[in-house]
Design a protein around this motif. Sequence first.
Motif, short mmCIF file in Angstrom:
data_model
loop_
_atom_site.label_atom_id
_atom_site.label_comp_id
_atom_site.label_asym_id
_atom_site.label_seq_id
_atom_site.Cartn_x
_atom_site.Cartn_y
_atom_site.Cartn_z
N LEU A 144 0.84 -1.19 0.00
CA LEU A 144 0.00 0.00 0.00
C LEU A 144 0.88 1.24 0.00
O LEU A 144 1.82 1.35 0.80
CB LEU A 144 -0.90 0.03 1.24
CG LEU A 144 -2.14 -0.86 1.28
CD1 LEU A 144 -1.75 -2.34 1.31
CD2 LEU A 144 -3.01 -0.51 2.49
N PHE A 145 0.56 2.18 -0.91
CA PHE A 145 1.32 3.43 -1.00
C PHE A 145 0.38 4.61 -0.81
O PHE A 145 -0.60 4.74 -1.55
CB PHE A 145 2.02 3.54 -2.35
CG PHE A 145 2.99 2.42 -2.62
CD1 PHE A 145 4.19 2.33 -1.94
CD2 PHE A 145 2.68 1.43 -3.55
CE1 PHE A 145 5.08 1.30 -2.17
CE2 PHE A 145 3.56 0.39 -3.80
CZ PHE A 145 4.76 0.31 -3.11
N PRO A 146 0.66 5.49 0.15
CA PRO A 146 -0.21 6.65 0.38
C PRO A 146 -0.27 7.56 -0.84
O PRO A 146 0.76 7.87 -1.47
CB PRO A 146 0.47 7.37 1.55
CG PRO A 146 1.29 6.31 2.23
CD PRO A 146 1.76 5.40 1.12
N LYS A 147 -1.46 8.00 -1.18
CA LYS A 147 -1.64 8.91 -2.31
C LYS A 147 -0.88 10.21 -2.10
O LYS A 147 -0.37 10.82 -3.06
CB LYS A 147 -3.14 9.20 -2.49
CG LYS A 147 -3.46 10.21 -3.59
CD LYS A 147 -4.95 10.48 -3.65
CE LYS A 147 -5.28 11.49 -4.76
NZ LYS A 147 -4.78 12.85 -4.43
N GLU A 148 -0.77 10.65 -0.85
CA GLU A 148 -0.15 11.94 -0.54
C GLU A 148 1.34 11.96 -0.90
O GLU A 148 1.94 13.04 -1.00
CB GLU A 148 -0.32 12.29 0.93
CG GLU A 148 0.36 11.32 1.89
CD GLU A 148 0.10 11.64 3.34
OE1 GLU A 148 0.84 11.14 4.18
OE2 GLU A 148 -0.87 12.38 3.62
N GLU A 149 1.94 10.79 -1.09
CA GLU A 149 3.35 10.75 -1.49
C GLU A 149 3.56 11.27 -2.91
O GLU A 149 4.66 11.69 -3.26
CB GLU A 149 3.88 9.31 -1.43
CG GLU A 149 4.20 8.81 -0.05
CD GLU A 149 4.91 7.48 -0.09
OE1 GLU A 149 5.37 7.04 0.97
OE2 GLU A 149 5.01 6.86 -1.18
N CYS A 150 2.55 11.19 -3.73
CA CYS A 150 2.69 11.50 -5.15
C CYS A 150 2.61 13.01 -5.40
O CYS A 150 1.65 13.66 -5.00
CB CYS A 150 1.60 10.78 -5.94
SG CYS A 150 1.91 10.70 -7.71
N LEU A 151 3.61 13.57 -6.07
CA LEU A 151 3.67 15.00 -6.32
C LEU A 151 3.05 15.38 -7.66
O LEU A 151 2.96 16.57 -7.98
CB LEU A 151 5.13 15.49 -6.28
CG LEU A 151 5.84 15.40 -4.94
CD1 LEU A 151 7.24 16.00 -5.05
CD2 LEU A 151 5.06 16.11 -3.84
N ILE A 152 2.69 14.39 -8.47
CA ILE A 152 2.10 14.67 -9.77
C ILE A 152 0.68 14.11 -9.79
O ILE A 152 0.24 13.46 -8.85
CB ILE A 152 2.94 14.06 -10.91
CG1 ILE A 152 3.13 12.56 -10.70
CG2 ILE A 152 4.29 14.76 -11.01
CD1 ILE A 152 3.93 11.86 -11.80
N SER A 153 -0.03 14.37 -10.87
CA SER A 153 -1.42 13.89 -10.96
C SER A 153 -1.44 12.37 -11.12
O SER A 153 -0.45 11.75 -11.54
CB SER A 153 -2.13 14.54 -12.14
OG SER A 153 -1.60 14.04 -13.37
N GLU A 154 -2.58 11.79 -10.80
CA GLU A 154 -2.70 10.34 -10.94
C GLU A 154 -2.52 9.92 -12.40
O GLU A 154 -1.90 8.90 -12.69
CB GLU A 154 -4.07 9.89 -10.43
CG GLU A 154 -4.27 8.39 -10.50
CD GLU A 154 -5.60 7.95 -9.95
OE1 GLU A 154 -6.48 7.59 -10.77
OE2 GLU A 154 -5.77 8.00 -8.71
N LYS A 155 -3.05 10.71 -13.32
CA LYS A 155 -2.91 10.39 -14.74
C LYS A 155 -1.44 10.36 -15.16
O LYS A 155 -0.99 9.45 -15.87
CB LYS A 155 -3.68 11.40 -15.60
CG LYS A 155 -3.59 11.09 -17.10
CD LYS A 155 -4.29 12.13 -17.93
CE LYS A 155 -4.27 11.76 -19.41
NZ LYS A 155 -2.91 11.54 -19.94
N GLU A 156 -0.69 11.36 -14.71
CA GLU A 156 0.74 11.39 -15.03
C GLU A 156 1.46 10.18 -14.44
O GLU A 156 2.28 9.54 -15.10
CB GLU A 156 1.37 12.68 -14.50
CG GLU A 156 0.95 13.93 -15.22
CD GLU A 156 1.49 15.17 -14.53
OE1 GLU A 156 2.38 15.82 -15.10
OE2 GLU A 156 1.02 15.49 -13.42
N MET A 157 1.15 9.87 -13.19
CA MET A 157 1.78 8.73 -12.53
C MET A 157 1.52 7.45 -13.31
O MET A 157 2.43 6.65 -13.54
CB MET A 157 1.25 8.59 -11.11
CG MET A 157 1.80 7.39 -10.36
SD MET A 157 0.85 6.96 -8.89
CE MET A 157 -0.64 6.30 -9.63
N LEU A 158 0.27 7.27 -13.73
CA LEU A 158 -0.08 6.07 -14.49
C LEU A 158 0.55 6.07 -15.87
O LEU A 158 0.99 5.02 -16.37
CB LEU A 158 -1.60 5.94 -14.60
CG LEU A 158 -2.34 5.70 -13.27
CD1 LEU A 158 -3.84 5.77 -13.48
CD2 LEU A 158 -1.94 4.36 -12.67
#
Length: 344
Positions: free
Chosen positions: A35-49
């Motif tokens: 499980l990875f917290p969403k708050e760790e991500c500095l970019i949008s979900e679309k970019e991450m994917l």
Amino acid sequence: MFERTIYDAYGIYCEGRFSLKGYDGFYTGNQSYLLFPKEECLISEKEMLDFTNYVRSLGDFSVLEPLMTKYNKRIALVEGQEVYVSPLPNERSSSVVRIQSEKERGAHLAQLHHYGKRLSYSKNNEFFGQWPKLWEARLEQLEGWYQQILYSGPQSEVDEAFLYTYPYFMGLTENAIQYAVDATLDDPSRDQETPTIAHRHFSERTWMTISEDGTIVKRPTEWLYDHPCRDIAEWLRDQRLRNETFPWEKANEFLSGYEHVDLLSSYSRRLLYARLLFPLHYFEAVELFYSAQVKEERMQRGQQLMQMLMNEGSNEQFLKDFAVYFLQSRSEAALTIPTLEWLG
């Protein structure tokens, strides 16, 4: 209840839980998940994917892919926190990536950067070419705290230490900003530079080792799009902070592995050094202390800040030594790379 939440969201029965490198995980049968917290991500979900799918399309299945929930979403609310759930690969699979030395880590990072530059990316970049602007914004925040404490008077030993040390770190930050700006203005190799898939804070622990043979996985929440030397600088910074004596041999192994795949331009070297000059460790320590709301956490953050300040002399020595080691002795374009007079 954790097990019920996982089943409701993903239709997966949780047979047991575990922790890996500070992250919660669970398993069912022979399959494990993290499980990875969403708050760790500095970019949008679309970019991450997009980044994740692109790297996986190249055959790098060490990048973990967030699962889709039964509700056609990537995010689930687990124990009050929004998270992504990713399955871990089978360690015996032929498609896993193994890192068994820092030379291999450097080479693999360079390959990731090489192919990451080919990604079609149209969004206005929040990081590439924006370091001076981002650093100025963080400096303004610290300046606000400094003026506030100066006006009201220090209330603790940490306040006094902050008032005493801020002018030095302000000067160091201004040097970093000017060094980056000058490199952009007068280094002709700047025109050949392009951003790539990079990491928020790259270190030897960013790629999580999940077996004794060096099998690694990459967290999708770590991605961003920036200059490749960001990752190199942060790896070096982490080594400096975690070791009483900087491990030059280890650093040489990592850098040699990287440059065996892709040689750094004089502009990249200058930008890398500018990032090392920027005292990120100081900013983070101060920000964490003054942002802490709970008394116990504030005390802990204060102790960490004081300890960091006690060790700052070694950072200044590292900056001096690194200028000679990397900017001059390793660079074919050494004469075009300026050094800072105050570092001697």
